[in-house]
Write a protein that holds these residues in place. Structure first.
Motif, PDB file in Angstrom:
ATOM      1  N   UNK A  61      27.840 -21.165 -21.301  1.00  0.00           N
ATOM      2  CA  UNK A  61      28.562 -19.463 -22.020  1.00  0.00           C
ATOM      3  C   UNK A  61      29.123 -19.345 -22.980  1.00  0.00           C
ATOM      4  N   UNK A  62      29.522 -20.416 -23.519  1.00  0.00           N
ATOM      5  CA  UNK A  62      29.900 -20.322 -24.933  1.00  0.00           C
ATOM      6  C   UNK A  62      29.332 -19.096 -25.911  1.00  0.00           C
ATOM      7  N   UNK A  63      28.131 -18.582 -25.387  1.00  0.00           N
ATOM      8  CA  UNK A  63      27.133 -17.529 -27.468  1.00  0.00           C
ATOM      9  C   UNK A  63      27.687 -16.538 -26.638  1.00  0.00           C
ATOM     10  N   UNK A  64      27.529 -16.445 -25.108  1.00  0.00           N
ATOM     11  CA  UNK A  64      27.875 -14.774 -24.736  1.00  0.00           C
ATOM     12  C   UNK A  64      29.555 -14.967 -24.874  1.00  0.00           C
ATOM     13  N   UNK A  65      30.812 -16.020 -24.609  1.00  0.00           N
ATOM     14  CA  UNK A  65      31.917 -15.635 -25.224  1.00  0.00           C
ATOM     15  C   UNK A  65      32.116 -15.817 -26.379  1.00  0.00           C
ATOM     16  N   UNK A  66      31.504 -16.000 -27.348  1.00  0.00           N
ATOM     17  CA  UNK A  66      31.819 -15.961 -28.265  1.00  0.00           C
ATOM     18  C   UNK A  66      31.231 -14.437 -28.695  1.00  0.00           C
ATOM     19  N   UNK A  67      29.874 -13.659 -28.050  1.00  0.00           N
ATOM     20  CA  UNK A  67      29.415 -11.897 -28.192  1.00  0.00           C
ATOM     21  C   UNK A  67      30.294 -11.600 -28.188  1.00  0.00           C
ATOM     22  N   UNK A 125      33.784 -12.040 -28.142  1.00  0.00           N
ATOM     23  CA  UNK A 125      34.655 -11.783 -28.685  1.00  0.00           C
ATOM     24  C   UNK A 125      34.498 -11.109 -30.491  1.00  0.00           C
ATOM     25  N   UNK A 126      33.378 -11.324 -30.706  1.00  0.00           N
ATOM     26  CA  UNK A 126      32.624 -10.550 -32.215  1.00  0.00           C
ATOM     27  C   UNK A 126      32.215  -9.023 -31.739  1.00  0.00           C
ATOM     28  N   UNK A 127      30.923  -8.982 -30.734  1.00  0.00           N
ATOM     29  CA  UNK A 127      30.921  -7.564 -30.725  1.00  0.00           C
ATOM     30  C   UNK A 127      32.098  -6.686 -29.662  1.00  0.00           C
ATOM     31  N   UNK A 128      32.412  -7.422 -28.889  1.00  0.00           N
ATOM     32  CA  UNK A 128      33.761  -6.228 -27.837  1.00  0.00           C
ATOM     33  C   UNK A 128      34.559  -6.107 -29.138  1.00  0.00           C
ATOM     34  N   UNK A 129      35.304  -7.192 -29.313  1.00  0.00           N
ATOM     35  CA  UNK A 129      36.356  -6.999 -30.531  1.00  0.00           C
ATOM     36  C   UNK A 129      35.790  -6.134 -31.378  1.00  0.00           C
ATOM     37  N   UNK A 130      34.365  -6.267 -32.360  1.00  0.00           N
ATOM     38  CA  UNK A 130      34.240  -4.575 -33.631  1.00  0.00           C
ATOM     39  C   UNK A 130      34.019  -3.352 -32.430  1.00  0.00           C
ATOM     40  N   UNK A 131      34.232  -3.385 -31.184  1.00  0.00           N
ATOM     41  CA  UNK A 131      34.061  -2.002 -30.632  1.00  0.00           C
ATOM     42  C   UNK A 131      35.333  -1.722 -30.114  1.00  0.00           C
ATOM     43  N   UNK A 132      35.731  -2.713 -29.413  1.00  0.00           N
ATOM     44  CA  UNK A 132      37.513  -2.695 -28.698  1.00  0.00           C
ATOM     45  C   UNK A 132      38.391  -1.873 -29.111  1.00  0.00           C
ATOM     46  N   UNK A 133      38.609  -3.679 -30.109  1.00  0.00           N
ATOM     47  CA  UNK A 133      39.535  -3.632 -31.074  1.00  0.00           C
ATOM     48  C   UNK A 133      39.317  -2.986 -32.711  1.00  0.00           C
TER      49      UNK A 133
END
Length: 301
Positions: A182-188, A190-198
């Protein structure tokens, strides 16, 4: 292949938790609904600040309704199964309303920034059209974020255990059940979720830095207190929501503990919506005054 999931929920006697969560849900819906009704029936509250608050209260009702009803039914039943499609729909709704809340909190912070730092231009900057654009934009970002995470999560194969260590279908505990890397999902996340939350968190913090800078420049102590009071309620809501959400999605896996997901998620999916009416009404004299006027008018009638 897994065709359904089992929501383990909370440890211990789960039936004893039913009265607590039922009362919490009723108070949450009733309290946030009272803010919406008060806004609609009070012309004095028809300002950008209370427009955002009314829409935020509606969002809180939708947010808590995406998890608690299913949780209540699971607490009463020995069958805690949720279908594959049902799990995907619930995950989409939770992420939709959660992502929307991130940017709605940022929009509310931007509104307070303009009210405090640019009071003379406030009515020109925060026009009704602009406020509506902020609300719509928040939902669009939330929908896009939710769609990406849900598609990436449920495109994985699930061929092992189907027991989710959570009280609803959230991304991290569902990913734990995949029999594929699930490394791709973890990347998603951090990247997509990070853009929204952070990303929304940074916008909120920038607004507060400007607000605090403006407050410190005021010479009057009473002026500082009054100005800070206009954004203190929002700052409490931001702290509860972002603190628990960031800890849930961006903490290292080494810090994970069994059952911890449920406890942490309660803060931003159940407790934060519950506290919203109290934070914004009990700390706001104008809202309290209008609620009393509406209530006593109904009683007299």
């Amino acid at each position: 292949m897994v065709t359904g999931f089992v929501l383990l929920g909370f440890s211990g006697n789960q039936l004893s938790l039913f009265p607590f969560f039922l009362c919490t849900y009723i108070i949450t819906v009733g309290g946030n609904l009272s803010i919406i009704i008060t806004y609609k029936l009070s012309p004095s509250l028809h300002t950008p600040m209370y427009f955002f608050l009314a829409n935020f209260s509606l969002l809180e009702i939708l947010y808590v309704s995406s998890t608690v009803p299913k949780m209540l039914s699971s607490l009463l039943s020995d069958c805690k199964v949720i279908s594959f499609i049902g799990c995907a729909v619930q995950m989409y709704c939770v992420l939709l309303f959660g992502g929307t809340e991130c940017y709605m909190l940022a929009a509310m912070a931007y509104d307070r920034y303009n009210a405090i730092c640019h009071p003379l231009l406030y009515t020109l900057i925060m026009k009704e059209k602009v406020c509506i654009q902020h609300i719509v934009g928040s939902y669009v970002i939330g929908a896009a974020n939710s769609l990406i995470h849900t598609v990436f999560t449920f495109s994985l194969p699930f061929c092992g255990s189907n027991e989710i260590d959570h009280f609803f279908c959230d991304v991290p505990p569902v990913l734990e059940l995949s029999c594929q890397d699930i490394w791709v999902n973890k990347l998603v996340i951090f990247v997509v979720g990070g853009c929204v939350v952070i990303g929304s968190f940074i916008v909120t913090m920038i607004s507060y830095v400007e607000i605090i800078s403006k407050i410190l420049k005021l010479h009057s102590a009473s002026g500082k207190k009054k100005t800070f009071a206009t954004c203190s309620s929002h700052s409490i809501a931001v702290t509860i929501f972002y603190g628990s959400a960031i800890f849930m999605y961006f903490r290292p896996k080494s810090s994970y503990r069994i059952g911890q997901n449920s406890v942490v998620s309660l803060m931003y999916t159940v407790i934060a919506p519950l506290l919203n009416p109290f934070i914004y009404s009990l700390r706001n004299k104008e809202v309290k005054s209008n609620i009393k006027n509406i209530f006593f008018k109904k009683i007299k009638f």
